[in-house]
Design an enzyme around this catalytic site. Structure first.
Site, PDB file in Angstrom:
ATOM      1  N   ARG A 111      42.213  32.210  45.528  1.00  0.00           N
ATOM      2  CA  ARG A 111      41.397  33.008  46.241  1.00  0.00           C
ATOM      3  C   ARG A 111      40.062  32.036  46.158  1.00  0.00           C
ATOM      4  O   ARG A 111      39.769  31.441  45.263  1.00  0.00           O
ATOM      5  CB  ARG A 111      41.025  34.105  45.542  1.00  0.00           C
ATOM      6  N   ASP A 148      35.189  52.050  47.640  1.00  0.00           N
ATOM      7  CA  ASP A 148      35.019  50.862  46.752  1.00  0.00           C
ATOM      8  C   ASP A 148      34.418  49.709  47.150  1.00  0.00           C
ATOM      9  O   ASP A 148      35.132  49.133  48.064  1.00  0.00           O
ATOM     10  CB  ASP A 148      36.323  50.654  45.775  1.00  0.00           C
ATOM     11  N   TYR A 197      28.376  42.622  39.420  1.00  0.00           N
ATOM     12  CA  TYR A 197      28.444  41.283  38.573  1.00  0.00           C
ATOM     13  C   TYR A 197      29.278  40.347  39.783  1.00  0.00           C
ATOM     14  O   TYR A 197      29.321  39.128  39.463  1.00  0.00           O
ATOM     15  CB  TYR A 197      28.922  41.273  37.574  1.00  0.00           C
ATOM     16  N   LYS A 198      29.527  40.823  41.100  1.00  0.00           N
ATOM     17  CA  LYS A 198      30.141  39.761  41.825  1.00  0.00           C
ATOM     18  C   LYS A 198      28.975  39.306  42.832  1.00  0.00           C
ATOM     19  O   LYS A 198      28.316  38.441  42.449  1.00  0.00           O
ATOM     20  CB  LYS A 198      31.230  40.442  42.755  1.00  0.00           C
ATOM     21  N   PHE A 235      42.464  47.664  44.128  1.00  0.00           N
ATOM     22  CA  PHE A 235      42.670  46.914  42.639  1.00  0.00           C
ATOM     23  C   PHE A 235      43.187  47.816  41.857  1.00  0.00           C
ATOM     24  O   PHE A 235      42.971  49.186  41.598  1.00  0.00           O
ATOM     25  CB  PHE A 235      41.059  46.704  42.469  1.00  0.00           C
TER      26      PHE A 235
HETATM   27  C1  LIG Z   1      35.840  43.779  40.323  1.00  0.00           C
HETATM   28  C2  LIG Z   1      36.562  45.046  40.798  1.00  0.00           C
HETATM   29  C3  LIG Z   1      36.724  46.350  39.819  1.00  0.00           C
HETATM   30  C4  LIG Z   1      36.244  45.980  38.424  1.00  0.00           C
HETATM   31  O1  LIG Z   1      36.045  47.349  37.873  1.00  0.00           O
HETATM   32  P1  LIG Z   1      34.909  47.326  36.505  1.00  0.00           P
HETATM   33  O2  LIG Z   1      35.268  48.539  35.822  1.00  0.00           O
HETATM   34  O3  LIG Z   1      33.805  46.736  36.570  1.00  0.00           O
HETATM   35  O4  LIG Z   1      36.015  46.354  35.471  1.00  0.00           O
HETATM   36  C5  LIG Z   1      37.067  47.563  40.455  1.00  0.00           C
HETATM   37  N1  LIG Z   1      37.463  47.396  41.622  1.00  0.00           N
HETATM   38  C6  LIG Z   1      37.478  46.473  42.377  1.00  0.00           C
HETATM   39  C7  LIG Z   1      37.939  46.580  43.749  1.00  0.00           C
HETATM   40  C8  LIG Z   1      37.058  45.322  42.156  1.00  0.00           C
HETATM   41  O5  LIG Z   1      37.123  44.183  42.927  1.00  0.00           O
END
Ligand SMILES: *Cc1c(COP(=O)(O)O)cnc(C)c1O
Length: 410
Positions: free
Chosen positions: A369, A197, A220-221, A126
């Site tokens: 998605r 992660d 939050y997911k 990400f």
């Molecule tokens: C959603 C997501 C994030 C989000 O990071 P934030 O710091 O909460 O904005 C990071 N890494 C991955 C793989 C994600 O899917």
């Protein structure tokens, strides 16, 4: 379609997780397949948050730090979340964001392997995962990022100067899932530390951090903690005595209220706390964890596999002529709880679909998605989503000009 909507309703009636759907607020006429981006609102979240505001903040004022356990929220909430990722008590701290948790985990890993100077990261990670590592390396100096293109390139990258490897268990674009135990063993076998992660894993199925050195993720997911809910960080107990992150804030100090001039890390995972916890944001997360405590994760995984497999089957059957290409692994073992398709006009296709009440999202350059949160998505939802997608493509509804203009958040 080979399986009818009535068949899907029958599957829903037999679903052991069916009762959880009523514990979430979902707008009428909406099929919400974006629980992998922002989980749905639990029914108790609003009252739980109002209670923290009115009774704890309003009634106790600063006394809430002691009387309502605000100070310990990062640890008490971490202990509640820990079973979902296969961790034990005292191993998970909740707070900050995933981006910040990555800074903490990677910086700690680098200090644990001072003679090694390379961080291995995947180009499919990400973007924020890559950006914060770039920022860290840029300011620390003397480190190098080794980007690989997919896990097949890992072995060749694991030279004896690699300090740590940062990978996502589930790819946010494709939904492809790695075998964490196998990858962790390879990384640790090469003397490096493994950081996972888990943003697209936690709450999608039972995660097992097992031998991993560190793991981070958001709540939050799939965990439904609410927009901006705090992230989690897992540190393997083998590192609790020695690991120190670069973010040495007072809430990670051994004696925060001694106000000493110099930093001393707290015992255990608390040392990964930084500053004042976002107390109000813990309220909806803890309301959601009340639900998770009653969930059988084996049922979650079984349903997730069934939902994603059905969606692939129905879409491939009904949308075959319209240029969709499955991007997610066909083997459910290799898949998270998400299905992605590629389409050259993915953006307007998704906008047209959302206009018909089916909410997925779009990831540049061409990915549609669809996330399947097994607690509140059912088999009839899958049927409705596939039917709407076939209509959008078959009737070319996406060609409407108004679907072409990009919104700020996709
Ligand atoms: C959603 C997501 C994030 C989000 O990071 P934030 O710091 O909460 O904005 C990071 N890494 C991955 C793989 C994600 O899917």
């Amino acid at each position: 379609m080979t399986i009818s909507r009535a068949d899907c309703l029958a599957l829903d009636a037999d679903d052991p997780l069916r009762r959880f759907r009523d514990e979430f607020v979902l707008p009428d006429g909406t099929v919400y397949l974006v629980g992998n981006s922002l989980g749905a609102l639990s029914r108790t979240a609003a009252a739980a948050t109002a209670r923290v505001v009115a009774e704890e903040w309003g009634g106790q004022l600063v006394g809430g730090w002691n009387a309502s356990g605000w100070f310990d929220l990062p640890l008490t909430t971490g202990d509640r979340l820990a079973p979902l990722i296969g961790a034990g008590p005292g191993q998970v701290v909740v707070g900050d964001t995933t981006s910040i948790a990555i800074v903490k985990a990677v910086s700690a890993a680098l200090r644990l392997r001072p003679e090694r100077r390379v961080i291995v990261s995947d180009t499919a990670n990400f973007p924020t995962d890559r950006y914060v590592v770039q920022g860290l390396v840029g300011s620390l100096g003397g480190y190098e990022i080794r980007d690989i293109d997919g896990p097949d390139a890992l072995d060749a990258a694991l030279s004896d100067d690699v300090a740590c490897v940062l990978l996502s268990e589930v790819d946010y674009r494709t939904g492809a899932r790695l075998d964490t135990a196998e990858v962790t063993a390879r990384v640790r076998g090469a003397g490096a530390l493994m950081i996972w992660d888990l943003c697209h894993s936690a709450g999608a199925y039972q995660v097992d951090v097992a031998e991993a050195d560190f793991a981070v993720g958001c709540t939050y997911k799939y965990l439904n903690g609410g927009p901006g809910a705090p992230a989690f960080l897992y540190a393997n107990p083998r590192h609790h005595a020695d690991a120190e992150s670069i973010l040495t804030g007072w809430h990670g100090h051994a004696a925060p209220f001694a106000f000493e001039p110099a930093y001393r890390p707290a015992e255990g995972v608390r040392r990964f706390s930084v500053g004042t916890p976002h107390v109000l944001s813990f309220a909806p997360l803890n309301a959601s964890l009340d639900i998770w405590e009653r969930v059988d994760m084996a049922q979650v995984r079984a349903k997730s596999v069934a939902l994603t497999s059905l969606f692939i089957d129905l879409v491939e059957e009904s949308c075959a002529p319209y240029g969709l290409e499955l991007v997610s692994p066909r083997d459910p073992e290799r898949r998270g709880s998400q299905v992605s398709f590629r389409h050259p006009d993915g953006y307007p296709v998704m906008r047209a679909l959302i206009d018909r009440g089916v909410h997925g999202d779009f990831r540049a350059p061409d990915l549609l998605r669809f996330g399947f949160a097994p607690l509140y998505i059912g088999f009839a939802d899958v049927h409705d989503a596939a039917t709407a997608l076939a209509e959008v493509l078959g009737k070319e509804l996406w060609r409407d000009e108004r679907y072409r203009r990009r919104l700020a958040v996709t």
